[in-house]
Design a protein around this motif. Structure first.
Motif, PDB file in Angstrom:
ATOM      1  N   PHE A 138     -11.531   9.510  14.207  1.00 32.34           N
ATOM      2  CA  PHE A 138     -10.727  10.596  13.635  1.00 32.34           C
ATOM      3  C   PHE A 138      -9.311  10.132  13.309  1.00 32.34           C
ATOM      4  O   PHE A 138      -8.728  10.517  12.289  1.00 32.34           O
ATOM      5  CB  PHE A 138     -10.676  11.779  14.601  1.00 32.34           C
ATOM      6  N   ASP A 139      -8.735   9.277  14.163  1.00 34.86           N
ATOM      7  CA  ASP A 139      -7.362   8.832  13.954  1.00 34.86           C
ATOM      8  C   ASP A 139      -7.190   8.029  12.672  1.00 34.86           C
ATOM      9  O   ASP A 139      -6.075   7.864  12.188  1.00 34.86           O
ATOM     10  CB  ASP A 139      -6.893   7.991  15.150  1.00 34.86           C
ATOM     11  N   ARG A 140      -8.282   7.504  12.124  1.00 40.11           N
ATOM     12  CA  ARG A 140      -8.188   6.722  10.891  1.00 40.11           C
ATOM     13  C   ARG A 140      -8.063   7.600   9.651  1.00 40.11           C
ATOM     14  O   ARG A 140      -7.740   7.102   8.580  1.00 40.11           O
ATOM     15  CB  ARG A 140      -9.428   5.839  10.736  1.00 40.11           C
ATOM     16  N   LEU A 141      -8.344   8.878   9.779  1.00 40.49           N
ATOM     17  CA  LEU A 141      -8.353   9.741   8.607  1.00 40.49           C
ATOM     18  C   LEU A 141      -6.985   9.811   7.943  1.00 40.49           C
ATOM     19  O   LEU A 141      -6.880   9.908   6.719  1.00 40.49           O
ATOM     20  CB  LEU A 141      -8.833  11.143   8.984  1.00 40.49           C
ATOM     21  N   ARG A 142      -5.931   9.773   8.749  1.00 40.73           N
ATOM     22  CA  ARG A 142      -4.582   9.812   8.184  1.00 40.73           C
ATOM     23  C   ARG A 142      -4.351   8.608   7.275  1.00 40.73           C
ATOM     24  O   ARG A 142      -3.828   8.736   6.174  1.00 40.73           O
ATOM     25  CB  ARG A 142      -3.565   9.832   9.321  1.00 40.73           C
ATOM     26  N   PHE A 143      -4.769   7.433   7.743  1.00 44.71           N
ATOM     27  CA  PHE A 143      -4.622   6.215   6.944  1.00 44.71           C
ATOM     28  C   PHE A 143      -5.474   6.297   5.676  1.00 44.71           C
ATOM     29  O   PHE A 143      -5.026   5.932   4.592  1.00 44.71           O
ATOM     30  CB  PHE A 143      -5.041   5.006   7.781  1.00 44.71           C
ATOM     31  N   VAL A 144      -6.706   6.790   5.822  1.00 43.73           N
ATOM     32  CA  VAL A 144      -7.607   6.889   4.665  1.00 43.73           C
ATOM     33  C   VAL A 144      -7.011   7.804   3.602  1.00 43.73           C
ATOM     34  O   VAL A 144      -6.999   7.480   2.410  1.00 43.73           O
ATOM     35  CB  VAL A 144      -8.998   7.394   5.101  1.00 43.73           C
ATOM     36  N   ALA A 145      -6.502   8.958   4.030  1.00 41.44           N
ATOM     37  CA  ALA A 145      -5.907   9.897   3.078  1.00 41.44           C
ATOM     38  C   ALA A 145      -4.692   9.276   2.387  1.00 41.44           C
ATOM     39  O   ALA A 145      -4.476   9.473   1.181  1.00 41.44           O
ATOM     40  CB  ALA A 145      -5.513  11.185   3.794  1.00 41.44           C
ATOM     41  N   GLU A 146      -3.919   8.513   3.152  1.00 34.94           N
ATOM     42  CA  GLU A 146      -2.721   7.870   2.608  1.00 34.94           C
ATOM     43  C   GLU A 146      -3.063   6.864   1.517  1.00 34.94           C
ATOM     44  O   GLU A 146      -2.370   6.750   0.506  1.00 34.94           O
ATOM     45  CB  GLU A 146      -1.976   7.156   3.750  1.00 34.94           C
ATOM     46  N   ARG A 147      -4.175   6.138   1.706  1.00 38.19           N
ATOM     47  CA  ARG A 147      -4.487   5.028   0.814  1.00 38.19           C
ATOM     48  C   ARG A 147      -5.518   5.370  -0.262  1.00 38.19           C
ATOM     49  O   ARG A 147      -5.768   4.550  -1.152  1.00 38.19           O
ATOM     50  CB  ARG A 147      -5.006   3.848   1.634  1.00 38.19           C
ATOM     51  N   LYS A 194       3.371  -0.569   1.098  1.00 39.46           N
ATOM     52  CA  LYS A 194       2.437   0.525   1.393  1.00 39.46           C
ATOM     53  C   LYS A 194       2.260   0.748   2.887  1.00 39.46           C
ATOM     54  O   LYS A 194       2.095   1.876   3.339  1.00 39.46           O
ATOM     55  CB  LYS A 194       1.083   0.246   0.733  1.00 39.46           C
ATOM     56  N   GLN A 195       2.291  -0.334   3.660  1.00 40.07           N
ATOM     57  CA  GLN A 195       1.995  -0.209   5.080  1.00 40.07           C
ATOM     58  C   GLN A 195       3.229   0.035   5.932  1.00 40.07           C
ATOM     59  O   GLN A 195       3.147   0.702   6.959  1.00 40.07           O
ATOM     60  CB  GLN A 195       1.277  -1.461   5.578  1.00 40.07           C
TER      61      GLN A 195
END
Length: 524
Positions: free
Chosen positions: A332-341, A426-427
């Motif tokens: 779940f914590d990866r969703l923020r990164f996925v949405a960002e990229r 980006k990062q």
């Protein structure tokens, strides 16, 4: 497809006659595989939105719908179902980044045997917890699959367990091949290409063996990430190549060394390869969500990312293209990164570092230049008496628009650096714009909720007193109805009454953060 991603001419796909020995050797194994005691026949779902956008018929083979949210259950159970009673009595062991582990754990539970699962310490916690919940004995060891594999071999010998390989085993390969068996039955009509993610190669070996035995005209295209492309390098080299390191974003396919048997099968049967990057995978996760409302893990979305890249590179239209969505064990914590990229992967956002004169009205003039184009991000902190450096994100439809925007800014007197493909920007840098500034005299820090619609920022700038200077600005689109914006305004004390009137007239929800201790510690 880049030149790097294509099969080299020296390893061109063999003729259909040459395919038969390798493909047919697996056909009977696949037809007789025991998988349906635990696995189910998954749907072949039409991705309507993506199909319309790509002008091709896009179909998703939904292995993310299995009980363990991954195809791995098929191969694991088929292998274990073929063990002797004596072998099952002693128990099994495997090494896995997570999905194979869950398949082995569930299979062991159904067959009533012990299962020891060695997983890299980098495995997402959601997968570790899922394995433990199924009764698997989890042992965390090493940074990658290969590290875990070596430790599992030691435990196998020490405890007399049977090793269930995640990919390099004929029974495992045959189990995965049942996906292709279902696929061809579910879609008897023409299929132009099937896209399959590759880690160690078990899935694509089974899929390509069945397809090439029955429908050799269908292209089977392997997909790897730029930082975990051991199979592609091995095929190019004509021998197995071991990587020193692998990327961990798509952890399900992070394999340093592919299997001997999978390498043999892939080299003989797979037509081509496509390499995808993190941003492209994030965009594919978003694409599948918009069509299915399901969230794939990165490895599960690689096939969709490659399918899109294939269409862009070949200009394909009106074709039937299948992507095997092979897993949905997303942390779940990866969703923020996925949405960002995701917008980066879709090439719908351009990032720039823009230099403007540090003078009143420059900020507004720059925003007027942007026009009705959606601003996705805006970061600025006063730092120089003569120049201002702004980090800005803008919505685009095609990658080429970024270069056009940069030229537009330059013609207007604003130097701009295109950061759209800059990973450092980006990062990291996008989150680091700011700090204390001796130039920020009489600064008031205000936090606003702007309505997320065109014109909201210009309304703010137009209503602002012309003598006030913006000393800080931070905004990032979060996909909600309101944009959360932090603004530093240099307002002399004598203008306090005018500031109150401005805020009342603006009628945007706000909070005065000037006395906030965190602001005073890091920005004041």
């Amino acid at each position: 497809m880049s030149a790097r991603s294509r099969r080299p001419s020296a390893a061109a796909a063999p003729s259909s006659i040459a395919l038969l020995p390798t493909a047919n050797s697996y056909l009977q194994r696949i037809l007789n595989a025991r998988v349906y005691e635990v696995a189910k026949e998954t749907q072949l779902t039409a991705a309507h939105k993506l199909s319309k956008r790509l002008h091709n018929k896009v179909l998703l083979k939904r292995e993310d719908e299995q009980a363990v949210f991954s195809f791995k259950l098929r191969g694991a159970y088929n292998k274990m179902a073929h063990l002797t009673e004596a072998q099952r009595a002693k128990g099994v062991i495997c090494a896995s980044a997570g999905n194979h582990a869950q398949g082995v754990a569930l299979s062991a539970k159904r067959l009533g045997c012990r299962a020891v699962i060695v997983m890299p310490v980098t495995t997402p916690q959601v997968k570790v917890q899922a394995v433990a919940a199924l009764g698997g004995e989890v042992v965390l060891h090493g940074e990658s699959y290969n590290d875990a594999f070596g430790h599992a071999q030691q435990l196998e010998r020490a405890q007399g367990l049977t090793f269930v390989h995640p990919f390099d085993d004929p029974d495992v390969i045959a189990g995965q091949g049942t996906i292709a068996m279902e696929l061809l039955r579910q879609h008897p009509g023409p299929i132009d290409a099937v896209f399959v993610a590759i880690g160690g190669g078990g899935l694509i070996s089974g899929v390509s063996a069945y397809i090439k035995a029955l429908r050799p005209e269908i292209k089977v295209i392997g997909v790897q990430t730029v930082d975990s492309d051991a199979m592609l390098r091995s095929v190019k080299a004509g021998k197995r190549v071991q990587l020193n390191d692998v990327g961990l974003f798509a952890d399900g396919t992070a394999v340093k060394l592919v299997g001997e048997e999978t390498f043999r099968v892939v080299k003989a049967l797979v037509d081509d390869f496509i390499v995808v990057n993190t941003d492209e995978v994030c965009a594919a996760i978003k694409d599948v969500f918009e069509d299915t409302r399901s969230i794939l893990e990165p490895s599960g979305a690689m096939s969709v990312a490659a399918l899109k890249k294939y269409v862009a590179a070949t200009g394909a239209k009106g074709q039937s293209l299948v992507a095997i969505t092979c897993g949905a064990n997303m942390n779940f914590d990866r969703l923020r990164f996925v949405a960002e990229r995701a917008d980066m992967g879709e090439q719908r956002e351009a990032l720039f570092a823009v230099t403007v004169p540090e003078a009143r009205g420059s900020f507004k003039r720059f925003c007027e230049l942007i026009g009705n184009r959606s601003v996705t991000e805006f970061n600025y902190r006063i730092a120089d008496a003569s120049q201002a450096h702004i980090f800005v994100g803008l919505s685009i439809q095609k990658r080429e628009e970024a270069a056009k925007l940069a030229r537009t800014f330059k013609r207007a007197g604003f130097e701009a650096i295109d950061l759209t493909d800059d990973d450092l920007a980006k990062q990291h840098l996008r989150h680091m714009v700011g700090g204390r500034s001796p130039l920020a005299q009489d600064e008031r820090l205000l936090r606003f909720d702007f309505p997320e619609r065109p014109g909201a920022l210009m309304r703010f700038l137009s209503a602002m007193h012309p003598d006030w200077n913006i000393s800080l600005f931070h905004y990032r689109n979060q996909g909600s109805d309101f944009g959360r914006i932090l603004v530093g305004l240099q307002v002399p004390k004598r203008d306090s009454s005018a500031l109150r009137k401005f805020l009342a007239t603006l009628n945007y929800p706000f909070a005065d953060e000037t006395a906030n201790p965190v602001y005073r510690m890091f920005l004041r």
